[in-house]
Design a protein around this motif. Structure first.
Motif, PDB file in Angstrom:
ATOM      1  N   THR A   1       0.826  -1.199   0.000  1.00  0.00           N
ATOM      2  CA  THR A   1       0.000   0.000   0.000  1.00  0.00           C
ATOM      3  C   THR A   1       0.863   1.253   0.000  1.00  0.00           C
ATOM      4  O   THR A   1       1.801   1.368   0.789  1.00  0.00           O
TER       5      THR A   1
ATOM      6  N   SER B   1       1.404   4.860   1.154  1.00  0.00           N
ATOM      7  CA  SER B   1       0.889   5.654   2.262  1.00  0.00           C
ATOM      8  C   SER B   1       1.556   7.019   2.355  1.00  0.00           C
ATOM      9  O   SER B   1       1.556   7.655   3.409  1.00  0.00           O
TER      10      SER B   1
ATOM     11  N   GLY C   1       2.110   7.919   7.896  1.00  0.00           N
ATOM     12  CA  GLY C   1       1.613   6.754   7.197  1.00  0.00           C
ATOM     13  C   GLY C   1       2.434   5.522   7.540  1.00  0.00           C
ATOM     14  O   GLY C   1       3.505   5.608   8.153  1.00  0.00           O
TER      15      GLY C   1
ATOM     16  N   VAL D   1      -2.118  -0.808   7.983  1.00  0.00           N
ATOM     17  CA  VAL D   1      -1.359   0.276   7.366  1.00  0.00           C
ATOM     18  C   VAL D   1      -2.218   1.536   7.336  1.00  0.00           C
ATOM     19  O   VAL D   1      -3.322   1.532   6.766  1.00  0.00           O
ATOM     20  N   ASN D   2      -1.704   2.594   7.941  1.00  0.00           N
ATOM     21  CA  ASN D   2      -2.401   3.875   7.911  1.00  0.00           C
ATOM     22  C   ASN D   2      -2.112   4.597   6.596  1.00  0.00           C
ATOM     23  O   ASN D   2      -0.956   4.730   6.183  1.00  0.00           O
ATOM     24  N   VAL D   3      -3.175   5.039   5.938  1.00  0.00           N
ATOM     25  CA  VAL D   3      -3.061   5.866   4.734  1.00  0.00           C
ATOM     26  C   VAL D   3      -3.608   7.236   5.106  1.00  0.00           C
ATOM     27  O   VAL D   3      -4.831   7.406   5.207  1.00  0.00           O
TER      28      VAL D   3
ATOM     29  N   GLY E   1      -7.736   2.810   6.002  1.00  0.00           N
ATOM     30  CA  GLY E   1      -6.542   2.013   6.169  1.00  0.00           C
ATOM     31  C   GLY E   1      -6.629   0.709   5.400  1.00  0.00           C
ATOM     32  O   GLY E   1      -7.633   0.401   4.748  1.00  0.00           O
TER      33      GLY E   1
END
Length: 383
Positions: free
Chosen positions: A136, A138, A148, A166-168, A173
């Motif tokens: 991903t 981020s 991210g 995973v923080n976007v 997420g």
């Protein structure tokens, strides 16, 4: 993360009139309350960091790690630190920018969620084994509360799969699935915003990602990767600027329900099968973050605080009786010893006001002592 409040000690959430008048400003300034996509002012705007080398311990490479040693993720740096519960720091390993959560398998390998990827560390010899990049995107590699990259992380019971939230920044997420044998990302499943915590059912059949800014837990089947959104909002879904959001969860072994503490006032008990949430009262009356279960089912919950006073550790028996142990200064996450007698509470804190150490709590007596440990230690495990 919601901004802490003080009631018997923590930082107070604003009165309704003030909150209404200043909602826009609070969304920008309240730290973890808003689901913003940039680093805090303390971290510097757009502060990108070069990817550090994943290498051996800076203090004691190759030295065997003793049983009961603590491992903490240095959110304020780029390392994990090994901590002797009696003496303090005994070594560190470079893993990547702003490590958040970590998980340790039965084989002694630690998997660390950083802003750059999941780092792998041999905890026996204290050496780095490389880093797995996220699938991903981020955004730029940054530090601070809204950075991210990986946040919550957990292993399947058999150790074959790793799950990392995973923080976007600015959007939903993603739960990435990693094959631990090949060390490759095999799948990516959309989940809630800012997946603070990831937990796995005891039989490994379901993975739970707690979405801080979306007031939910996403339940993902391990076999099909089918996902269901389960709302967990005992105060209601109040938007990104609200203080009253889920943070960390634990899975209760007796019935598979998830326990999510809120504000030292409410314990949300989520039935993942039906999505039904029941609420039990809590007594600490303080903004709450990290949670862990002792072997006997005792629930430990960290009461966070921005200032030097008011933090606490709630010790809740399986029957619901609670006592509160006062802590000195801000804290974030907690782990417990194998015999259930000692809790280790990290002082890293995702917001400002953190300190570089761990509070060691003797649970039978409630006595505490401070232990220096790493840089803004956040995630923690007992080896």
């Amino acid at each position: 993360m919601s901004a802490p409040r003080a009631s018997r000690g923590g930082a107070r959430r604003p009165a309704p009139a003030l909150a209404a008048a200043g909602a826009a400003l609070l969304a920008l300034l309240a730290g973890c309350a808003a689901g913003g996509g940039g680093p805090s002012a303390a971290e510097g705007p757009g502060a990108a960091a070069a990817a550090p080398r994943v290498g051996p311990s800076a203090v004691a490479a190759g030295v065997p790690t003793a049983h009961g040693t603590l491992l903490v993720a240095d959110f304020g740096g780029s390392t994990v630190t090994f901590v002797d519960p009696a003496r303090g720091r005994v070594g560190s390993v470079e893993v990547g920018t702003a490590p958040y959560g970590l998980a340790v398998g039965a084989d002694g390998r630690a998997w660390v969620a950083t802003a750059e990827g999941v780092a792998v560390v041999d905890t026996t010899t204290r050496t780095g084994l490389g880093r797995i990049p996220y699938r991903t995107r981020s955004g730029p590699v940054t530090t601070g509360e809204y950075r991210g990259g990986g946040m919550g992380i957990a292993l399947s019971p058999d150790g074959r799969r790793l799950y990392v939230g995973v923080n976007v920044p600015g959007g939903p997420g993603v739960l990435e699935v990693i094959d631990t044998g090949s060390r490759t990302v095999t799948a990516a499943v959309p989940v809630g915003r800012r997946p603070f915590d990831v937990d796995v059912a005891a039989d490994g059949s379901v993975v739970y990602a707690t979405g801080h800014d979306s007031y939910d837990v996403t339940a993902v089947r391990a076999d099909t990767l089918a996902a269901r959104r389960l709302v967990v909002a005992p105060y209601g879904e109040r938007g990104l600027g609200s203080w009253l959001k889920p943070h960390y969860a634990v899975v209760r072994p007796s019935d598979g329900r998830l326990l999510l503490p809120f504000e030292g006032e409410k314990l949300a008990v989520l039935d993942p099968g039906t999505g039904r949430v029941t609420v039990e009262p809590m007594t600490a009356d303080i903004h709450q973050h990290g949670a862990a279960l002792a072997p006997d089912g005792t629930l430990l919950v960290v009461g966070a605080a921005e200032d030097e006073d008011g933090a606490s550790l709630t010790v809740r028996s399986p029957g619901g009786a609670e006592r509160t142990v006062p802590l000195d200064g801000p804290h974030e996450d907690v782990a417990v010893s194998a015999d259930g007698r000692t809790a280790y509470v990290t002082g890293g804190f995702t917001r400002d006001g953190y300190w570089d150490g761990i509070t060691v709590v003797d649970l039978p007596s409630g006595t505490t002592r401070r232990l220096p440990a790493g840089q803004r230690p956040l995630g923690i495990a007992v080896l």
